[in-house]
Write an enzyme that holds these catalytic residues in place. Structure first.
Site, mmCIF file in Angstrom:
data_model
loop_
_atom_site.group_PDB
_atom_site.id
_atom_site.type_symbol
_atom_site.label_atom_id
_atom_site.label_comp_id
_atom_site.label_asym_id
_atom_site.label_seq_id
_atom_site.Cartn_x
_atom_site.Cartn_y
_atom_site.Cartn_z
ATOM 1 N N HIS A 18 36.016 6.652 12.960
ATOM 2 C CA HIS A 18 35.986 8.118 12.973
ATOM 3 C C HIS A 18 37.391 8.685 12.727
ATOM 4 O O HIS A 18 37.569 9.618 11.946
ATOM 5 C CB HIS A 18 35.496 8.636 14.333
ATOM 6 C CG HIS A 18 34.078 8.286 14.678
ATOM 7 N ND1 HIS A 18 33.714 7.707 15.879
ATOM 8 C CD2 HIS A 18 32.929 8.434 13.979
ATOM 9 C CE1 HIS A 18 32.405 7.535 15.906
ATOM 10 N NE2 HIS A 18 31.896 7.963 14.767
ATOM 11 N N LYS A 42 19.978 15.230 27.784
ATOM 12 C CA LYS A 42 20.192 13.785 27.590
ATOM 13 C C LYS A 42 21.659 13.446 27.832
ATOM 14 O O LYS A 42 22.538 13.968 27.165
ATOM 15 C CB LYS A 42 19.806 13.414 26.141
ATOM 16 C CG LYS A 42 19.024 12.121 26.036
ATOM 17 C CD LYS A 42 18.565 11.866 24.617
ATOM 18 C CE LYS A 42 19.581 11.046 23.860
ATOM 19 N NZ LYS A 42 19.281 10.925 22.425
ATOM 20 N N ARG A 91 29.355 4.211 5.844
ATOM 21 C CA ARG A 91 29.710 2.792 5.984
ATOM 22 C C ARG A 91 28.879 1.919 5.061
ATOM 23 O O ARG A 91 29.387 1.003 4.435
ATOM 24 C CB ARG A 91 29.489 2.335 7.437
ATOM 25 C CG ARG A 91 30.464 2.920 8.417
ATOM 26 C CD ARG A 91 30.001 2.757 9.834
ATOM 27 N NE ARG A 91 28.806 3.555 10.074
ATOM 28 C CZ ARG A 91 28.259 3.735 11.257
ATOM 29 N NH1 ARG A 91 28.753 3.139 12.322
ATOM 30 N NH2 ARG A 91 27.199 4.496 11.401
ATOM 31 N N SER A 129 29.813 3.195 17.275
ATOM 32 C CA SER A 129 29.875 3.545 18.701
ATOM 33 C C SER A 129 28.813 2.772 19.475
ATOM 34 O O SER A 129 29.042 2.369 20.621
ATOM 35 C CB SER A 129 29.644 5.046 18.881
ATOM 36 O OG SER A 129 30.598 5.783 18.176
HETATM 37 P P1 ADP Z 1 25.872 10.612 14.833
HETATM 38 O O1 ADP Z 1 25.292 10.478 16.198
HETATM 39 O O2 ADP Z 1 25.796 11.976 14.248
HETATM 40 O O3 ADP Z 1 25.498 9.536 13.841
HETATM 41 P P2 ADP Z 1 28.390 9.256 15.140
HETATM 42 O O4 ADP Z 1 29.353 9.601 16.234
HETATM 43 O O5 ADP Z 1 27.720 7.940 15.247
HETATM 44 O O6 ADP Z 1 27.407 10.459 15.122
HETATM 45 O O7 ADP Z 1 29.075 9.353 13.719
HETATM 46 C C1 ADP Z 1 29.617 10.539 13.206
HETATM 47 C C2 ADP Z 1 29.967 10.351 11.738
HETATM 48 O O8 ADP Z 1 30.941 9.328 11.597
HETATM 49 C C3 ADP Z 1 28.794 9.905 10.854
HETATM 50 O O9 ADP Z 1 28.956 10.495 9.577
HETATM 51 C C4 ADP Z 1 28.964 8.429 10.757
HETATM 52 O O10 ADP Z 1 28.371 7.902 9.578
HETATM 53 C C5 ADP Z 1 30.473 8.332 10.711
HETATM 54 N N1 ADP Z 1 30.962 7.030 11.165
HETATM 55 C C6 ADP Z 1 30.589 6.341 12.247
HETATM 56 N N2 ADP Z 1 31.263 5.176 12.343
HETATM 57 C C7 ADP Z 1 32.088 5.137 11.263
HETATM 58 C C8 ADP Z 1 33.026 4.173 10.762
HETATM 59 N N3 ADP Z 1 33.231 2.998 11.376
HETATM 60 N N4 ADP Z 1 33.677 4.469 9.612
HETATM 61 C C9 ADP Z 1 33.448 5.640 8.973
HETATM 62 N N5 ADP Z 1 32.570 6.570 9.380
HETATM 63 C C10 ADP Z 1 31.898 6.333 10.511
#
Ligand code: ADP
Length: 154
Positions: A18, A42, A91, A129
């Site tokens: 992120h 939630k 990704r 995450s």
């Molecule tokens: P959500 O619950 O909306 O999927 P996330 O916190 O999982 O939220 O992810 C937010 C954004 O960051 C999404 O666009 C996701 O694809 C991107 N993202 C998550 N992990 C990575 C990573 N390792 N590299 C690049 N982008 C990522």
């Protein structure tokens, strides 16, 4: 007019994947709002307060970045914040399919909002995450996957 982008996510927790997306997007926008989407019914794994404070700490020296939280539709929140861009990271092909549908539907909801995608660095593509939470749940050390400002044990 200021170019404002919203980077929405659960960020439970925020990872180095992120962080890298936000830093690479900085030259494109005047402001990036890192916005934690939450659902008051939630509970996340980490409290909303903790997630907000961690992200503020990571970007404390970056005055273009704002950290916030919202409940409800991302497209509506963009209108409230006057953000004309949604920033998302990609990704894998699976991310693309998921993100494509959301971005196209957001566009149908709000015609003047564009979703901008950045591809992750190859070494960040396995980082999620969800897996970070699994590692912590079973007592592993996930510190290499999160920015140094995040102390997962606290
Ligand atoms: P959500 O619950 O909306 O999927 P996330 O916190 O999982 O939220 O992810 C937010 C954004 O960051 C999404 O666009 C996701 O694809 C991107 N993202 C998550 N992990 C990575 C990573 N390792 N590299 C690049 N982008 C990522």
């Amino acid at each position: 007019m200021k170019r404002i982008a919203l980077f929405p996510g659960s960020f439970d927790p925020f990872t180095i994947g992120h962080e890298e997306i936000v830093r690479r997007a900085l030259p494109l926008f005047d402001n990036i709002i890192v916005a934690i989407g939450y659902n008051s019914a939630k509970q996340g794994y980490f409290s909303l307060e903790k997630r907000i404070n961690w992200i503020k700490d990571i970007f404390k020296d970056e005055n273009k970045i704002i950290v916030d939280a919202y409940e409800g539709l991302t497209a509506d929140y963009c209108v409230v914040k006057n953000a004309k861009f949604i920033l998302r990271g990609l990704r894998t092909a699976a991310d693309f399919e998921y993100e494509r549908a959301i971005a196209q539907m957001n566009k149908m909801l709000k015609h003047d909002i564009e979703t901008v995608f950045l591809l992750t660095k190859p070494e960040h593509s396995p980082i999620s995450s969800t897996i970070v939470r699994e590692i912590i749940r079973y007592g592993g050390d996930a510190s290499q996957f999160v920015p140094k400002e995040i102390d997962l044990l606290k």
